[in-house]
Design a protein around this motif. Structure first.
Motif, short mmCIF file in Angstrom:
data_model
loop_
_atom_site.label_atom_id
_atom_site.label_comp_id
_atom_site.label_asym_id
_atom_site.label_seq_id
_atom_site.Cartn_x
_atom_site.Cartn_y
_atom_site.Cartn_z
N TYR A 270 0.83 -1.20 0.00
CA TYR A 270 0.00 0.00 0.00
C TYR A 270 0.86 1.26 0.00
O TYR A 270 0.44 2.31 -0.50
N GLY A 271 2.08 1.15 0.53
CA GLY A 271 3.01 2.27 0.44
C GLY A 271 3.37 2.60 -1.00
O GLY A 271 3.74 3.74 -1.31
N GLY A 272 3.26 1.61 -1.89
CA GLY A 272 3.47 1.88 -3.31
C GLY A 272 2.38 2.76 -3.88
O GLY A 272 2.64 3.74 -4.59
N ARG A 277 0.30 8.32 -5.31
CA ARG A 277 -0.65 9.38 -4.97
C ARG A 277 0.07 10.67 -4.60
O ARG A 277 -0.31 11.76 -5.04
N ILE A 278 1.10 10.55 -3.77
CA ILE A 278 1.86 11.74 -3.38
C ILE A 278 2.48 12.41 -4.60
O ILE A 278 2.47 13.65 -4.72
N PHE A 291 8.45 1.96 -6.78
CA PHE A 291 7.15 1.33 -6.51
C PHE A 291 7.36 -0.18 -6.47
O PHE A 291 7.70 -0.78 -7.49
N ILE A 292 7.17 -0.81 -5.29
CA ILE A 292 7.46 -2.24 -5.14
C ILE A 292 6.17 -2.99 -4.80
O ILE A 292 5.55 -2.76 -3.76
N ASN A 293 5.76 -3.86 -5.71
CA ASN A 293 4.59 -4.72 -5.47
C ASN A 293 3.41 -3.94 -4.89
O ASN A 293 2.81 -4.34 -3.88
N GLY A 294 3.06 -2.86 -5.55
CA GLY A 294 1.97 -2.02 -5.07
C GLY A 294 0.75 -2.08 -5.95
O GLY A 294 0.64 -2.90 -6.87
N THR A 295 -0.20 -1.20 -5.65
CA THR A 295 -1.43 -1.10 -6.42
C THR A 295 -1.58 0.31 -6.97
O THR A 295 -1.05 1.27 -6.40
N VAL A 296 -2.32 0.44 -8.07
CA VAL A 296 -2.55 1.76 -8.65
C VAL A 296 -3.72 2.47 -7.98
O VAL A 296 -3.95 3.65 -8.21
N ALA A 297 -4.45 1.74 -7.13
CA ALA A 297 -5.64 2.32 -6.50
C ALA A 297 -5.77 1.83 -5.07
O ALA A 297 -5.27 0.76 -4.71
N LYS A 345 -3.75 9.34 -9.93
CA LYS A 345 -3.84 10.05 -11.22
C LYS A 345 -2.49 9.96 -11.94
O LYS A 345 -1.74 10.93 -12.03
N LEU A 346 -2.21 8.77 -12.45
CA LEU A 346 -0.91 8.51 -13.06
C LEU A 346 -0.63 9.39 -14.27
O LEU A 346 0.53 9.64 -14.61
#
Length: 450
Positions: A270-272, A277-278, A291-297, A345-346
């Protein structure tokens, strides 16, 4: 072999022992076995050379590593080798024939560590006090044996120290403007390139990766955002929003020791998502993102600007059990299942992005999320910003090099503790950790120093 229990110390050996951590035992042979580890004191991401000498030629031996974690649990790894014609074994070049790993694995005794038989299972090795080292006791035994059987005595031993925090690194607790974290500064006056470090929804405050990054020259602020006594609201809920993360980034910028124009973000799980987001929605301009093993949302409604979610979040909405009784978080993290309004918002991304993917990740649908990142950036004409690296046998918890692989562990989703399935295979996961860390350091060097 008849062993005499006293330690043989000779004047011309003392300096050598201090240099490489040699320990020698007197025996009836002309030359007693020697086990060395060099360097005996090192950072956890540094490889060490382990060698045994003065052994019978072409003979079976076992090399074992044991250590106690901060909770007192015993961790253990071992490997079977055959000595060469000269009666020596070298873990940097020789192949293990059995035990915790197979083949040529110079650091297998470290990444192969697991809770010893009879001990607690479902635990994960996490360093809490980064100002002290792990002390790993390495021993050499006769024959191909299992150390837990207690059927073989030690021929030689050496103790190594594994550090996350290099000499001269400064650690400072941060409780400022509502921000809860720990800042690590490299030795010297600076200014240093900066990093904001974030972990997953396990909550609390993990410091060891930030300490290691500071040891590599980065002013690193590891940030808590859930499950800490100094954060607002119930500890089992997510109660901070964009303003909190903006404040943390700006706090790092405002430090005299930090180069305000060269700050990156690194996040796992979730830190990804928070890293994305930041970088795209909080009004700050990082120089790069890892970004390590994260989600886009987010899998739940993200808190409003004031820092409090109308719904709160306890984690109960996002897990289910498989047939073995393990919790699998992956199923609810597929991009197709998330609400579009919860996506980062990539298309606003304005800095280089490194994406690390464990293809056997069972904690997050990492491959599918990485695919979506790639598609969105391509549509926005920003493919040049993306670097993607995938590892077939890596699971969710991709950590700094030589950390033990954790396929399952207990995970607290209040009010209960569940056994979570993270995925990965030991050797492949270890290779991914080593390779990805090297690539991360190169990426940071390129985007924060040059």
């Amino acid at each position: 072999m008849r062993m005499i229990s006293r330690l043989l110390v000779r004047g011309n050996l003392v300096r050598f022992q201090h240099a490489v951590g040699a320990v020698r035992w007197q025996s009836s042979r002309k030359q007693a076995p020697v086990l060395t580890a060099a360097p005996v004191r090192a950072l956890v991401d540094e490889q060490i050379s382990i060698k045994g000498r003065f052994l019978p030629p072409h003979s079976p031996v076992t090399v074992c590593a044991r250590m106690h974690c901060e909770d007192g649990d015993l961790w253990e790894a071992f490997a079977h080798y055959n000595t060469n014609a000269g009666g020596a074994v070298n873990l940097t070049t020789d192949h293990s024939l059995g035990g915790s790993y197979l083949g040529c694995e110079p650091m297998g005794l470290f990444w192969g560590l697991q809770p010893a038989p009879g001990g607690r299972q479902g635990i994960r090795l996490k360093k809490n006090d980064v100002e002290t080292p792990y002390q790993v006791h390495i021993s050499l035994m006769e024959g191909h044996v299992s150390p837990s059987d207690g059927k073989s005595s030690e021929l030689a031993v050496v103790t190594t120290e594994r550090w996350y925090m290099a000499p001269g690194v400064k650690r400072t607790e941060i409780r400022q403007n509502g921000v809860v974290g720990t800042l690590f500064l490299p030795p010297g006056p600076g200014p240093f390139p900066g990093l904001l470090d974030m972990w997953g929804m396990g909550g609390g405050l993990l410091e060891y990766r930030a300490a290691l990054l500071a040891s590599r020259g980065y002013a690193c602020l590891t940030l808590s955002y859930k499950g800490h006594k100094d954060l607002p609201g119930p500890p089992n809920q997510f109660n901070v929003g964009n303003s909190y993360f903006r404040s943390a980034f700006q706090l790092l910028q405002d430090r005299d020791e930090v180069n305000a124009d060269r700050i990156g973000i690194i996040g796992i799980s979730y830190g990804g998502y928070l890293s994305l987001r930041i970088a795209t929605q909080c009004g700050v301009n990082p120089s790069c993102v890892v970004f390590i093993n994260g989600t886009v949302a987010s899998t739940f409604p993200f808190p409003e600007e004031d820092g409090f979610s109308k719904l709160g979040y306890s984690g109960e909405q996002t897990y289910q059990f498989n047939d073995q009784g393990h919790v699998v978080f992956r199923e609810n993290t597929f991009p197709a299942r998330v609400v579009p309004e919860h996506r980062a918002k990539l298309e606003n991304l304005a800095c280089p992005l490194m994406v690390i993917v464990g293809e056997d990740d069972l904690g997050t649908a990492s491959c599918e999320n990485a695919d979506m990142i790639e598609e969105i950036l391509k549509s926005a004409g920003k493919s040049h910003l993306l670097s993607r690296f995938s590892y077939p046998d890596a699971g969710h918890l991709i950590e700094p090099p030589y950390a033990p692989h954790t396929r399952t562990s207990y995970f607290v989703v209040k009010p209960q503790k569940v056994m979570s399935l993270w995925g990965g295979q030991p050797a492949g996961h270890a290779a991914a950790q080593e390779d990805s860390w090297r690539k991360i350091l190169d990426f940071l060097e390129t985007n924060l120093r040059r």
